[in-house]
Scaffold this active site. Structure first.
Site, mmCIF file in Angstrom:
data_model
loop_
_atom_site.group_PDB
_atom_site.id
_atom_site.type_symbol
_atom_site.label_atom_id
_atom_site.label_comp_id
_atom_site.label_asym_id
_atom_site.label_seq_id
_atom_site.Cartn_x
_atom_site.Cartn_y
_atom_site.Cartn_z
ATOM 1 N N HIS A 15 -28.847 -86.794 -20.163
ATOM 2 C CA HIS A 15 -27.682 -87.611 -19.843
ATOM 3 C C HIS A 15 -28.062 -88.741 -18.888
ATOM 4 O O HIS A 15 -28.915 -88.565 -18.015
ATOM 5 C CB HIS A 15 -26.594 -86.776 -19.167
ATOM 6 N N TYR A 22 -24.517 -81.407 -8.344
ATOM 7 C CA TYR A 22 -25.078 -82.738 -8.570
ATOM 8 C C TYR A 22 -24.448 -83.723 -7.591
ATOM 9 O O TYR A 22 -23.222 -83.799 -7.514
ATOM 10 C CB TYR A 22 -24.725 -83.275 -9.954
#
Length: 176
Positions: free
Chosen positions: A64, A134
Site C-alpha cells: 500500500h 501505524y
C-alpha cells in the site's frame, strides 16, 4: 532508542530500549528530538495513528501507498503477534528502485520500521491475532491510495508462505 539505516535510503529500523523490573517494563517508542536529529528530512508531524488486527496466520496486507500529492511517511510497530514486514522502493530515481527490504517485527522484539515517502508497505502475519500500530505524517486520502500486487513479476517477492487470507483489493492491485 537505536535508529539503524537499512539498504534502502531513508528506511530505518527503530529499536526502542526496554527498561524492565519485577513490575514489567517501559519503552519509549517516539521522541521527536531523537527522530529530528537522526532521520534526515523528518518533520515530526504525525497526523494520524491507525491500528490493525489480523485474525489469521499468513494474512497478507499490502503493498500500500498514497500517490502524490498525498505521499506519506509511515512508522509501523507490531504490538501483538509477529509479522514479516516488507518495504518496496517505488522512487524511480532511487538506487534501490523496485528493491524490497524485509524485517521481522514482533511484540517480543519491539522493533519498528520507519518508511520514507515513495515506498510501498506490506506484511505477512506469522501468527494469528496480530496487531499493528501505524503512525502517518499525512492524512488518508482514498482518491490517492494505490498498491502493488505482492506477486507482480517485476518485484519477484519471495514470501516464506503463501498467503491464505488476502483482500480482493490487494489481489487486484495493478501491475507495475
Amino acid at each position: 532508542m537505536k535508529i539503524i539505516s537499512t539498504s534502502i535510503k531513508g528506511l530505518f529500523e527503530i529499536c526502542p530500549f526496554i527498561n524492565g523490573d519485577d513490575r514489567g517494563w517501559f519503552s519509549r517508542i517516539y521522541d521527536s528530538n531523537i527522530f529530528k536529529n537522526t532521520i534526515p528530512g523528518f518533520n515530526g508531524n504525525w497526523v494520524q495513528v491507525n491500528h490493525s488486527f489480523s485474525r489469521d496466520k499468513f494474512t497478507w496486507r499490502g503493498f500500500h501507498f498514497q500517490k502524490e500529492p498525498y505521499q506519506e511517511v509511515k512508522m509501523v510497530k507490531c504490538v501483538s503477534g509477529r509479522i514479516i514486514d516488507y518495504v518496496l522502493d517505488l522512487r524511480e530515481n532511487s538506487e534501490t528502485y523496485l528493491k524490497i527490504y524485509s524485517t521481522e517485527l514482533s511484540k517480543d522484539n519491539g522493533k519498528m520500521i520507519y518508511i520514507p515517502m515513495g515506498c510501498a508497505h506490506g506484511f505477512l502475519t506469522q501468527e494469528a491475532n496480530t496487531e499493528l500500530i501505524y503512525f502517518h505524517d499525512e492524512f488518508y486520502n482514498p482518491e490517492f491510495e494505490s498498491g502493488v500486487k505482492y506477486y507482480d513479476k517485476k518485484i519477484s517477492l519471495k514470501l516464506p508462505a503463501k498467503p491464505n487470507n488476502i483482500s480482493n483489493r490487494d489481489k487486484n492491485h495493478p501491475d507495475l
